[in-house]
Design a protein around this motif. Structure first.
Motif, PDB file in Angstrom:
ATOM      1  N   LEU A 122       0.824  -1.204   0.000  1.00  0.00           N
ATOM      2  CA  LEU A 122       0.000   0.000   0.000  1.00  0.00           C
ATOM      3  C   LEU A 122       0.859   1.255   0.000  1.00  0.00           C
ATOM      4  O   LEU A 122       1.911   1.304   0.624  1.00  0.00           O
ATOM      5  N   ALA A 123       0.358   2.255  -0.703  1.00  0.00           N
ATOM      6  CA  ALA A 123       0.968   3.581  -0.709  1.00  0.00           C
ATOM      7  C   ALA A 123      -0.019   4.540  -0.047  1.00  0.00           C
ATOM      8  O   ALA A 123      -1.223   4.248   0.033  1.00  0.00           O
ATOM      9  N   PRO A 124       0.459   5.684   0.434  1.00  0.00           N
ATOM     10  CA  PRO A 124      -0.460   6.651   1.035  1.00  0.00           C
ATOM     11  C   PRO A 124      -1.631   7.028   0.117  1.00  0.00           C
ATOM     12  O   PRO A 124      -2.726   7.305   0.595  1.00  0.00           O
ATOM     13  N   SER A 125      -1.419   6.995  -1.188  1.00  0.00           N
ATOM     14  CA  SER A 125      -2.491   7.346  -2.122  1.00  0.00           C
ATOM     15  C   SER A 125      -3.659   6.370  -2.072  1.00  0.00           C
ATOM     16  O   SER A 125      -4.778   6.716  -2.472  1.00  0.00           O
ATOM     17  N   HIS A 126      -3.438   5.158  -1.570  1.00  0.00           N
ATOM     18  CA  HIS A 126      -4.526   4.198  -1.426  1.00  0.00           C
ATOM     19  C   HIS A 126      -5.409   4.541  -0.224  1.00  0.00           C
ATOM     20  O   HIS A 126      -6.558   4.109  -0.150  1.00  0.00           O
ATOM     21  N   GLY A 127      -4.868   5.295   0.704  1.00  0.00           N
ATOM     22  CA  GLY A 127      -5.595   5.621   1.930  1.00  0.00           C
ATOM     23  C   GLY A 127      -6.899   6.345   1.699  1.00  0.00           C
ATOM     24  O   GLY A 127      -7.900   6.067   2.363  1.00  0.00           O
ATOM     25  N   ASP A 128      -6.919   7.283   0.744  1.00  0.00           N
ATOM     26  CA  ASP A 128      -8.154   8.017   0.476  1.00  0.00           C
ATOM     27  C   ASP A 128      -9.278   7.085   0.040  1.00  0.00           C
ATOM     28  O   ASP A 128     -10.418   7.228   0.476  1.00  0.00           O
ATOM     29  N   ILE A 129      -8.953   6.134  -0.814  1.00  0.00           N
ATOM     30  CA  ILE A 129      -9.967   5.187  -1.292  1.00  0.00           C
ATOM     31  C   ILE A 129     -10.436   4.300  -0.141  1.00  0.00           C
ATOM     32  O   ILE A 129     -11.639   4.091   0.053  1.00  0.00           O
ATOM     33  N   LEU A 130      -9.496   3.786   0.623  1.00  0.00           N
ATOM     34  CA  LEU A 130      -9.871   2.925   1.742  1.00  0.00           C
ATOM     35  C   LEU A 130     -10.739   3.675   2.748  1.00  0.00           C
ATOM     36  O   LEU A 130     -11.756   3.150   3.212  1.00  0.00           O
ATOM     37  N   TYR A 131     -10.370   4.920   3.073  1.00  0.00           N
ATOM     38  CA  TYR A 131     -11.187   5.702   4.003  1.00  0.00           C
ATOM     39  C   TYR A 131     -12.575   5.955   3.451  1.00  0.00           C
ATOM     40  O   TYR A 131     -13.571   5.888   4.179  1.00  0.00           O
ATOM     41  N   ALA A 132     -12.674   6.241   2.155  1.00  0.00           N
ATOM     42  CA  ALA A 132     -13.993   6.447   1.544  1.00  0.00           C
ATOM     43  C   ALA A 132     -14.847   5.195   1.705  1.00  0.00           C
ATOM     44  O   ALA A 132     -16.041   5.277   2.020  1.00  0.00           O
ATOM     45  N   LEU A 133     -14.239   4.032   1.510  1.00  0.00           N
ATOM     46  CA  LEU A 133     -14.978   2.776   1.652  1.00  0.00           C
ATOM     47  C   LEU A 133     -15.264   2.435   3.113  1.00  0.00           C
ATOM     48  O   LEU A 133     -16.345   1.932   3.439  1.00  0.00           O
ATOM     49  N   PHE A 134     -14.319   2.719   4.019  1.00  0.00           N
ATOM     50  CA  PHE A 134     -14.557   2.495   5.453  1.00  0.00           C
ATOM     51  C   PHE A 134     -15.776   3.300   5.908  1.00  0.00           C
ATOM     52  O   PHE A 134     -16.591   2.825   6.685  1.00  0.00           O
ATOM     53  N   ASN A 135     -15.863   4.538   5.446  1.00  0.00           N
ATOM     54  CA  ASN A 135     -16.877   5.462   5.948  1.00  0.00           C
ATOM     55  C   ASN A 135     -18.196   5.438   5.191  1.00  0.00           C
ATOM     56  O   ASN A 135     -19.202   5.932   5.717  1.00  0.00           O
ATOM     57  N   ASN A 136     -18.217   4.896   3.976  1.00  0.00           N
ATOM     58  CA  ASN A 136     -19.423   4.978   3.152  1.00  0.00           C
ATOM     59  C   ASN A 136     -19.926   3.642   2.639  1.00  0.00           C
ATOM     60  O   ASN A 136     -20.958   3.588   1.988  1.00  0.00           O
ATOM     61  N   GLY A 137     -19.179   2.579   2.869  1.00  0.00           N
ATOM     62  CA  GLY A 137     -19.572   1.299   2.312  1.00  0.00           C
ATOM     63  C   GLY A 137     -19.265   1.240   0.825  1.00  0.00           C
ATOM     64  O   GLY A 137     -18.494   2.051   0.317  1.00  0.00           O
ATOM     65  N   ILE A 140     -16.261   7.257  -5.816  1.00  0.00           N
ATOM     66  CA  ILE A 140     -14.941   7.314  -5.179  1.00  0.00           C
ATOM     67  C   ILE A 140     -14.175   8.512  -5.712  1.00  0.00           C
ATOM     68  O   ILE A 140     -13.598   9.292  -4.944  1.00  0.00           O
ATOM     69  N   ALA A 141     -14.145   8.677  -7.026  1.00  0.00           N
ATOM     70  CA  ALA A 141     -13.422   9.790  -7.644  1.00  0.00           C
ATOM     71  C   ALA A 141     -13.923  11.126  -7.088  1.00  0.00           C
ATOM     72  O   ALA A 141     -13.118  12.011  -6.770  1.00  0.00           O
ATOM     73  N   ALA A 142     -15.231  11.276  -6.955  1.00  0.00           N
ATOM     74  CA  ALA A 142     -15.794  12.522  -6.427  1.00  0.00           C
ATOM     75  C   ALA A 142     -15.413  12.730  -4.961  1.00  0.00           C
ATOM     76  O   ALA A 142     -15.045  13.842  -4.563  1.00  0.00           O
ATOM     77  N   LYS A 143     -15.472  11.664  -4.172  1.00  0.00           N
ATOM     78  CA  LYS A 143     -15.177  11.796  -2.740  1.00  0.00           C
ATOM     79  C   LYS A 143     -13.709  12.115  -2.459  1.00  0.00           C
ATOM     80  O   LYS A 143     -13.404  12.823  -1.513  1.00  0.00           O
ATOM     81  N   ILE A 144     -12.819  11.571  -3.271  1.00  0.00           N
ATOM     82  CA  ILE A 144     -11.395  11.780  -2.993  1.00  0.00           C
ATOM     83  C   ILE A 144     -10.772  12.847  -3.904  1.00  0.00           C
ATOM     84  O   ILE A 144      -9.578  13.087  -3.834  1.00  0.00           O
ATOM     85  N   HIS A 145     -11.594  13.469  -4.733  1.00  0.00           N
ATOM     86  CA  HIS A 145     -11.154  14.575  -5.597  1.00  0.00           C
ATOM     87  C   HIS A 145     -10.013  14.160  -6.529  1.00  0.00           C
ATOM     88  O   HIS A 145      -9.006  14.855  -6.653  1.00  0.00           O
ATOM     89  N   ARG A 146     -10.190  13.006  -7.153  1.00  0.00           N
ATOM     90  CA  ARG A 146      -9.232  12.504  -8.144  1.00  0.00           C
ATOM     91  C   ARG A 146     -10.000  12.170  -9.404  1.00  0.00           C
ATOM     92  O   ARG A 146     -11.197  11.882  -9.359  1.00  0.00           O
ATOM     93  N   ASP A 147      -9.299  12.141 -10.538  1.00  0.00           N
ATOM     94  CA  ASP A 147      -9.996  11.777 -11.768  1.00  0.00           C
ATOM     95  C   ASP A 147     -10.201  10.261 -11.820  1.00  0.00           C
ATOM     96  O   ASP A 147      -9.538   9.490 -11.126  1.00  0.00           O
ATOM     97  N   LYS A 148     -11.153   9.861 -12.658  1.00  0.00           N
ATOM     98  CA  LYS A 148     -11.541   8.444 -12.714  1.00  0.00           C
ATOM     99  C   LYS A 148     -10.390   7.546 -13.144  1.00  0.00           C
ATOM    100  O   LYS A 148     -10.272   6.422 -12.659  1.00  0.00           O
ATOM    101  N   SER A 149      -9.527   8.034 -14.030  1.00  0.00           N
ATOM    102  CA  SER A 149      -8.415   7.183 -14.474  1.00  0.00           C
ATOM    103  C   SER A 149      -7.440   6.897 -13.334  1.00  0.00           C
ATOM    104  O   SER A 149      -6.930   5.782 -13.207  1.00  0.00           O
ATOM    105  N   THR A 150      -7.212   7.877 -12.481  1.00  0.00           N
ATOM    106  CA  THR A 150      -6.346   7.673 -11.320  1.00  0.00           C
ATOM    107  C   THR A 150      -6.989   6.673 -10.361  1.00  0.00           C
ATOM    108  O   THR A 150      -6.318   5.767  -9.849  1.00  0.00           O
TER     109      THR A 150
END
Length: 141
Positions: A33-48, A55-65
């Protein structure tokens, strides 16, 4: 320090925070894991489960990223992806049991990092810092 150093300082703070996260993940035997994975994991921890677009909207990243980051999480067995609804283009991402098991580790890392970041900084200054950073982000949007 000159006020023109703001971007350099923000970058340095981010770099040091990421180094600390990486170190603690290694100490906890969390591999891959890299720190960049943390945003996705937190989004899933908190929202199911979430769609890739959510995910892209919640973590403010583009869909390709997000696609690349989720792909790595899939390989590591932390998330699973399934088709969502009637649109074959939509995928829903959810945590696996292995991914759910990371929550206490991430909560501990987050708590320790915030405690370190705000050490000896009064609450009012913390709130001011956050307000200023939000304004800067708004200015750049």
């Amino acid at each position: 320090m000159d006020t023109t150093d703001i971007l350099s300082l923000v970058s340095l703070v981010r770099q040091k925070a990421n180094m600390r996260i990486t170190t603690v993940l290694a100490q906890q035997q969390v591999k891959g894991l890299a720190p960049s994975h943390g945003d996705i994991l937190y989004a899933l921890f908190n929202n199911g489960p979430l769609t890739m677009a959510e995910i892209a909207a919640k973590i403010h990243r583009d869909k390709s990223t997000v696609t690349v980051l989720v792909g790595k999480l899939l390989q590591l067995g932390y998330v699973e992806k399934r088709r969502g609804g009637t649109d074959a283009r939509v995928y829903v991402v959810s945590l696996t049991a292995r991914g759910q098991a990371l929550k206490p580790v991430f909560d501990a890392i987050s708590a320790e990092l915030l405690q370190t970041l705000y050490h000896d900084i009064p609450l009012q200054d913390q709130q001011t810092l956050l307000a200023v950073l939000l304004k800067i982000e708004e200015n750049l949007s």
